[in-house]
Write a protein that holds these residues in place. Structure first.
Motif, PDB file in Angstrom:
ATOM      1  N   ARG A 212     -20.277  -9.956   2.844  1.00  0.00           N
ATOM      2  CA  ARG A 212     -20.367  -8.634   2.218  1.00  0.00           C
ATOM      3  C   ARG A 212     -18.984  -8.042   1.905  1.00  0.00           C
ATOM      4  NH1 ARG A 212     -24.473  -8.045   6.186  1.00  0.00           N
ATOM      5  NH2 ARG A 212     -23.053  -6.881   7.545  1.00  0.00           N
ATOM      6  N   LEU A 213     -17.947  -8.585   2.514  1.00  0.00           N
ATOM      7  CA  LEU A 213     -16.591  -8.060   2.301  1.00  0.00           C
ATOM      8  C   LEU A 213     -15.845  -8.748   1.160  1.00  0.00           C
ATOM      9  CD1 LEU A 213     -15.380  -7.653   6.009  1.00  0.00           C
ATOM     10  CD2 LEU A 213     -16.171  -5.868   4.444  1.00  0.00           C
ATOM     11  N   HIS A 214     -16.460  -9.775   0.576  1.00  0.00           N
ATOM     12  CA  HIS A 214     -15.771 -10.560  -0.442  1.00  0.00           C
ATOM     13  C   HIS A 214     -15.389  -9.713  -1.655  1.00  0.00           C
ATOM     14  CE1 HIS A 214     -15.184 -13.550  -3.670  1.00  0.00           C
ATOM     15  NE2 HIS A 214     -14.774 -14.351  -2.700  1.00  0.00           N
ATOM     16  N   GLY A 215     -16.282  -8.869  -2.105  1.00  0.00           N
ATOM     17  CA  GLY A 215     -16.011  -8.034  -3.282  1.00  0.00           C
ATOM     18  C   GLY A 215     -14.852  -7.085  -3.061  1.00  0.00           C
ATOM     19  N   LYS A 216     -14.817  -6.452  -1.885  1.00  0.00           N
ATOM     20  CA  LYS A 216     -13.703  -5.552  -1.564  1.00  0.00           C
ATOM     21  C   LYS A 216     -12.396  -6.336  -1.514  1.00  0.00           C
ATOM     22  CE  LYS A 216     -13.895  -2.143   1.482  1.00  0.00           C
ATOM     23  NZ  LYS A 216     -13.936  -1.346   2.732  1.00  0.00           N
ATOM     24  N   ALA A 217     -12.444  -7.525  -0.925  1.00  0.00           N
ATOM     25  CA  ALA A 217     -11.230  -8.342  -0.827  1.00  0.00           C
ATOM     26  C   ALA A 217     -10.693  -8.692  -2.213  1.00  0.00           C
ATOM     27  CB  ALA A 217     -11.524  -9.614  -0.027  1.00  0.00           C
ATOM     28  N   TRP A 218     -11.556  -9.051  -3.121  1.00  0.00           N
ATOM     29  CA  TRP A 218     -11.120  -9.419  -4.464  1.00  0.00           C
ATOM     30  C   TRP A 218     -10.510  -8.214  -5.176  1.00  0.00           C
ATOM     31  CZ3 TRP A 218     -14.630 -10.930  -9.197  1.00  0.00           C
ATOM     32  CH2 TRP A 218     -13.821 -11.461 -10.211  1.00  0.00           C
ATOM     33  N   ALA A 219     -11.176  -7.064  -5.065  1.00  0.00           N
ATOM     34  CA  ALA A 219     -10.696  -5.866  -5.759  1.00  0.00           C
ATOM     35  C   ALA A 219      -9.331  -5.410  -5.238  1.00  0.00           C
ATOM     36  CB  ALA A 219     -11.720  -4.745  -5.617  1.00  0.00           C
ATOM     37  N   GLN A 220      -9.051  -5.612  -3.954  1.00  0.00           N
ATOM     38  CA  GLN A 220      -7.804  -5.119  -3.365  1.00  0.00           C
ATOM     39  C   GLN A 220      -6.707  -6.187  -3.296  1.00  0.00           C
ATOM     40  OE1 GLN A 220      -8.887  -3.273   0.428  1.00  0.00           O
ATOM     41  NE2 GLN A 220      -9.114  -1.323  -0.613  1.00  0.00           N
ATOM     42  N   LEU A 221      -7.004  -7.394  -3.727  1.00  0.00           N
ATOM     43  CA  LEU A 221      -6.027  -8.474  -3.664  1.00  0.00           C
ATOM     44  C   LEU A 221      -4.768  -8.116  -4.461  1.00  0.00           C
ATOM     45  CD1 LEU A 221      -5.427 -11.400  -2.746  1.00  0.00           C
ATOM     46  CD2 LEU A 221      -6.438 -12.174  -4.901  1.00  0.00           C
ATOM     47  N   GLY A 222      -3.618  -8.122  -3.789  1.00  0.00           N
ATOM     48  CA  GLY A 222      -2.362  -7.786  -4.446  1.00  0.00           C
ATOM     49  C   GLY A 222      -1.992  -6.320  -4.367  1.00  0.00           C
ATOM     50  N   THR A 223      -2.780  -5.532  -3.639  1.00  0.00           N
ATOM     51  CA  THR A 223      -2.429  -4.122  -3.424  1.00  0.00           C
ATOM     52  C   THR A 223      -1.758  -3.981  -2.062  1.00  0.00           C
ATOM     53  OG1 THR A 223      -4.556  -3.538  -2.378  1.00  0.00           O
ATOM     54  CG2 THR A 223      -4.421  -3.378  -4.781  1.00  0.00           C
ATOM     55  N   SER A 224      -1.173  -2.814  -1.823  1.00  0.00           N
ATOM     56  CA  SER A 224      -0.498  -2.540  -0.551  1.00  0.00           C
ATOM     57  C   SER A 224      -1.144  -1.337   0.111  1.00  0.00           C
ATOM     58  CB  SER A 224       0.992  -2.260  -0.772  1.00  0.00           C
ATOM     59  OG  SER A 224       1.622  -3.338  -1.431  1.00  0.00           O
ATOM     60  N   GLY A 225      -1.028  -1.274   1.433  1.00  0.00           N
ATOM     61  CA  GLY A 225      -1.643  -0.179   2.168  1.00  0.00           C
ATOM     62  C   GLY A 225      -0.816   1.087   2.160  1.00  0.00           C
ATOM     63  N   GLY A 226      -1.244   2.049   2.965  1.00  0.00           N
ATOM     64  CA  GLY A 226      -0.507   3.296   3.119  1.00  0.00           C
ATOM     65  C   GLY A 226       0.427   3.213   4.307  1.00  0.00           C
ATOM     66  N   GLY A 227       0.719   4.376   4.912  1.00  0.00           N
ATOM     67  CA  GLY A 227       1.571   4.392   6.092  1.00  0.00           C
ATOM     68  C   GLY A 227       2.945   3.826   5.820  1.00  0.00           C
ATOM     69  N   ASN A 228       3.379   2.867   6.638  1.00  0.00           N
ATOM     70  CA  ASN A 228       4.741   2.328   6.519  1.00  0.00           C
ATOM     71  C   ASN A 228       4.821   1.080   5.654  1.00  0.00           C
ATOM     72  OD1 ASN A 228       3.463   0.537   8.207  1.00  0.00           O
ATOM     73  ND2 ASN A 228       4.969   0.619   9.848  1.00  0.00           N
ATOM     74  N   HIS A 229       3.778   0.798   4.871  1.00  0.00           N
ATOM     75  CA  HIS A 229       3.819  -0.361   3.975  1.00  0.00           C
ATOM     76  C   HIS A 229       4.694  -0.061   2.759  1.00  0.00           C
ATOM     77  CE1 HIS A 229      -0.252  -1.816   5.774  1.00  0.00           C
ATOM     78  NE2 HIS A 229       0.785  -2.026   6.559  1.00  0.00           N
ATOM     79  N   PHE A 230       5.385  -1.085   2.284  1.00  0.00           N
ATOM     80  CA  PHE A 230       6.308  -0.853   1.168  1.00  0.00           C
ATOM     81  C   PHE A 230       6.488  -2.121   0.341  1.00  0.00           C
ATOM     82  CE2 PHE A 230       9.055  -1.938   4.862  1.00  0.00           C
ATOM     83  CZ  PHE A 230       9.678  -3.085   4.378  1.00  0.00           C
ATOM     84  N   VAL A 231       6.987  -1.916  -0.880  1.00  0.00           N
ATOM     85  CA  VAL A 231       7.547  -2.978  -1.727  1.00  0.00           C
ATOM     86  C   VAL A 231       8.897  -2.454  -2.167  1.00  0.00           C
ATOM     87  CG1 VAL A 231       7.311  -4.340  -3.827  1.00  0.00           C
ATOM     88  CG2 VAL A 231       5.255  -3.708  -2.527  1.00  0.00           C
ATOM     89  N   GLU A 232       9.964  -3.239  -1.948  1.00  0.00           N
ATOM     90  CA  GLU A 232      11.287  -2.720  -2.276  1.00  0.00           C
ATOM     91  C   GLU A 232      12.224  -3.800  -2.798  1.00  0.00           C
ATOM     92  OE1 GLU A 232      12.080  -0.923   1.514  1.00  0.00           O
ATOM     93  OE2 GLU A 232      13.223  -2.638   2.250  1.00  0.00           O
ATOM     94  N   PHE A 233      13.056  -3.389  -3.735  1.00  0.00           N
ATOM     95  CA  PHE A 233      14.164  -4.217  -4.182  1.00  0.00           C
ATOM     96  C   PHE A 233      15.393  -3.846  -3.359  1.00  0.00           C
ATOM     97  CE2 PHE A 233      11.724  -4.312  -8.265  1.00  0.00           C
ATOM     98  CZ  PHE A 233      11.607  -5.694  -8.371  1.00  0.00           C
ATOM     99  N   GLY A 234      16.228  -4.841  -3.096  1.00  0.00           N
ATOM    100  CA  GLY A 234      17.447  -4.567  -2.357  1.00  0.00           C
ATOM    101  C   GLY A 234      18.442  -5.686  -2.533  1.00  0.00           C
ATOM    102  N   ILE A 235      19.530  -5.588  -1.808  1.00  0.00           N
ATOM    103  CA  ILE A 235      20.598  -6.589  -1.858  1.00  0.00           C
ATOM    104  C   ILE A 235      20.664  -7.294  -0.505  1.00  0.00           C
ATOM    105  CG2 ILE A 235      23.040  -7.021  -2.255  1.00  0.00           C
ATOM    106  CD1 ILE A 235      21.499  -5.886  -4.690  1.00  0.00           C
ATOM    107  N   ILE A 236      20.580  -8.610  -0.532  1.00  0.00           N
ATOM    108  CA  ILE A 236      20.688  -9.371   0.704  1.00  0.00           C
ATOM    109  C   ILE A 236      22.053 -10.041   0.758  1.00  0.00           C
ATOM    110  CG2 ILE A 236      19.578 -11.484  -0.210  1.00  0.00           C
ATOM    111  CD1 ILE A 236      18.253 -11.669   2.662  1.00  0.00           C
ATOM    112  N   ASP A 237      22.687  -9.914   1.914  1.00  0.00           N
ATOM    113  CA  ASP A 237      24.066 -10.366   2.088  1.00  0.00           C
ATOM    114  C   ASP A 237      24.125 -11.539   3.070  1.00  0.00           C
ATOM    115  OD1 ASP A 237      26.766 -10.676   2.369  1.00  0.00           O
ATOM    116  OD2 ASP A 237      27.138  -8.719   3.288  1.00  0.00           O
ATOM    117  N   PHE A 238      24.519 -12.701   2.561  1.00  0.00           N
ATOM    118  CA  PHE A 238      24.764 -13.872   3.402  1.00  0.00           C
ATOM    119  C   PHE A 238      26.262 -13.957   3.649  1.00  0.00           C
ATOM    120  CE2 PHE A 238      20.608 -14.806   1.786  1.00  0.00           C
ATOM    121  CZ  PHE A 238      19.996 -15.598   2.754  1.00  0.00           C
ATOM    122  N   ALA A 239      26.690 -13.669   4.869  1.00  0.00           N
ATOM    123  CA  ALA A 239      28.114 -13.690   5.197  1.00  0.00           C
ATOM    124  C   ALA A 239      28.656 -15.111   5.192  1.00  0.00           C
ATOM    125  CB  ALA A 239      28.347 -13.039   6.558  1.00  0.00           C
TER     126      ALA A 239
END
Length: 474
Positions: A212-239
């Motif tokens: 019964r959860l398959h439809g919800k899973a498909w619809a939300q695939l690739g989305t992010s949650g609330g709270g402390n969830h994030f998608v961010e660009f940044g700079i990564i530094d390899f010393a």
């Protein structure tokens, strides 16, 4: 008494017909066949009467655990906690609130607990504290895994040098907004939906509940949650060059995501926490640590559902990363992913155990992971050292130092804007509950776990997107 001990003898000292009686007979036959029967019978009777005293015994530990589990069907149906509970290792004790240690103290008293550890980002949660690691014998705790099952970090390191990022804020912001969705209940319409092999996983057909959860899973695939969830660009530094990832010394544009199993995981957590509480009756202070025996149908159902939610969470990150990588025209030099809010079958001191990491990063020897700071504080790409006292774990972030409600009350919007400006960070969405000041100092947290991980590279957030209403998962 020289005669061989039989089932009748065990029935006489308080055992009942069934699996536990058979276990006791097998132990006697394999270990005490040459001993005086009266003495052996007295010892086994003691195990039956005081199983909590034999949980560490090399010969009787499995029998004692089975007896304690069966004892839940007593007059008040309550499973007693073990008062002579084991010690656990705490990392960064100076940064951990009392509520978290109180919760860990209770978790260590469960009859199925073998070992525990508390990470330096720990704070109070439900059941296990966030930042709590718990190893159990053949038992799984739904709230020891958490509500957002399989929540994880994923990092893509691009072939874009740092200098090509700056001055293109509008471009990165447009693509970040176009290819992400945030918050409780968010989903994609039919034409926007992503496809992924996880949707064909047979686990969806293992129970009517998951079907019964398959439809919800498909619809939300690739989305992010609330709270402390994030998608961010940044700079990564390899010393310095990292030979494992095959990345040269330098500073690169990178994409970092934090999210979990969305409505699928939350619904699974709710269903099986209620089920565990109905089966496993614990004292009031431990009620949120109700567990399921993995030898039962209910335990196996949850195990299958939990692993499906973990795979689904990974698929969500994969969809986000593929879409954004294509949108900015980048090539991925390396990708690192790790999850928390999960339970693993691992070996500890030669014994197979179930390791719950609720808000803790796997840090076995050589295992790569990502430990984020906040929207203005750096995150760290790390490699685990395999420290046994931490049960091969490390923190999963900086950890909160303020509750959400406290952050709303005490942090001014102007102060949040000022710190973002000081760090040259563009923020899309997020509420005051996610302000950088609501989190612990990531540098102190990292200094408390130098024996757990080595730092490989440092990630600096530059453009952060979060749920614009500060919502949490549905």
């Amino acid at each position: 008494m020289k005669d061989k001990i039989t089932g009748k003898h065990l029935l006489h000292v308080g055992f009942s017909e069934g699996k536990i009686l058979g276990m006791a007979l097998e132990i006697i036959e394999n270990n005490f066949a040459e001993k005086d029967g009266s003495e052996v019978l007295a010892l086994v009777r003691k195990v039956k009467k005081y199983p909590e005293s034999f949980l560490d015994d090399e010969i009787f530990k499995d029998l004692a655990t089975a007896i304690l589990y069966e004892n839940k069907i007593n007059s008040d149906e309550t499973i007693p906690l073990v008062e002579n509970s084991k010690n656990y290792t705490v990392f960064g004790a100076d940064y951990i609130e009392q509520g978290a240690t109180d919760q860990m103290d209770i978790a260590m008293k469960l009859p199925v607990t073998l070992a525990g550890s508390l990470m330096p980002d720990a704070h109070q949660g439900y059941g296990l504290p966030i930042g709590g690691v718990l190893a159990t014998r053949n038992a799984i705790i739904p709230y020891g895994v958490g509500v957002d099952i399989g929540c994880r970090m994923a990092l893509s390191i691009f072939d874009i040098p740092e200098k090509h990022y700056f001055g293109k804020d509008a471009f990165y912001k447009r693509e970040l907004i176009a290819h992400t969705k945030f918050g409780a209940g968010q989903n994609f319409k039919d034409k926007e939906r992503a496809d992924h092999e996880v949707l064909e996983d047979e686990a969806f057909n293992s129970t009517d509940f998951l079907k019964r959860l398959h439809g919800k899973a498909w619809a939300q695939l690739g989305t992010s949650g609330g709270g402390n969830h994030f998608v961010e660009f940044g700079i990564i530094d390899f010393a310095e060059r990292d030979g494992v990832l095959n990345i040269d010394k330098g500073r690169y544009v990178a994409l970092l995501t934090h999210s979990g199993s969305r409505g699928l995981g939350a619904t699974i957590a709710d269903q099986y926490t209620k089920l565990a509480k109905s089966i496993c009756k614990l004292p009031k202070e431990a009620v949120n640590l109700a567990y399921l025996d993995l030898n039962t149908a209910e335990g196996q159902e949850y195990w299958i559902a939990m692993n499906l939610a973990g795979d689904y969470a990974s698929a969500c990150h994969e969809v986000i990363h593929k879409r954004l990588t294509k949108a900015i025209g980048a090539k991925v030099l390396a990708k690192v992913e790790n999850h928390h809010n999960f339970a693993w079958k691992e070996t500890l001191d030669g014994e197979e155990v179930i390791v719950h990491r609720k808000g803790a990063t796997p840090a076995g020897k050589g295992v790569m992971g990502i430990i984020p700071g906040s929207m203005t504080a750096p995150g760290f790409l790390v490699r685990g050292k395999g420290e046994v006292s931490s049960i091969n774990s490390a923190s999963h972030g900086a950890g909160r130092q303020m509750s959400r409600s406290q952050a709303f009350k005490t942090i001014a919007k102007a102060d949040m804007k000022a710190i973002l400006k000081d760090h040259n960070v563009t923020l899309i969405g997020a509420g005051l509950d996610e302000a950088p000041m609501a989190y612990k100092d990531i540098h102190k947290v990292m200094s408390a776990q130098t024996e757990l991980v080595d730092v490989v590279a440092t990630f600096e957030p530059k453009m952060v997107r979060m749920a614009d209403d500060g919502s949490r998962e549905d």
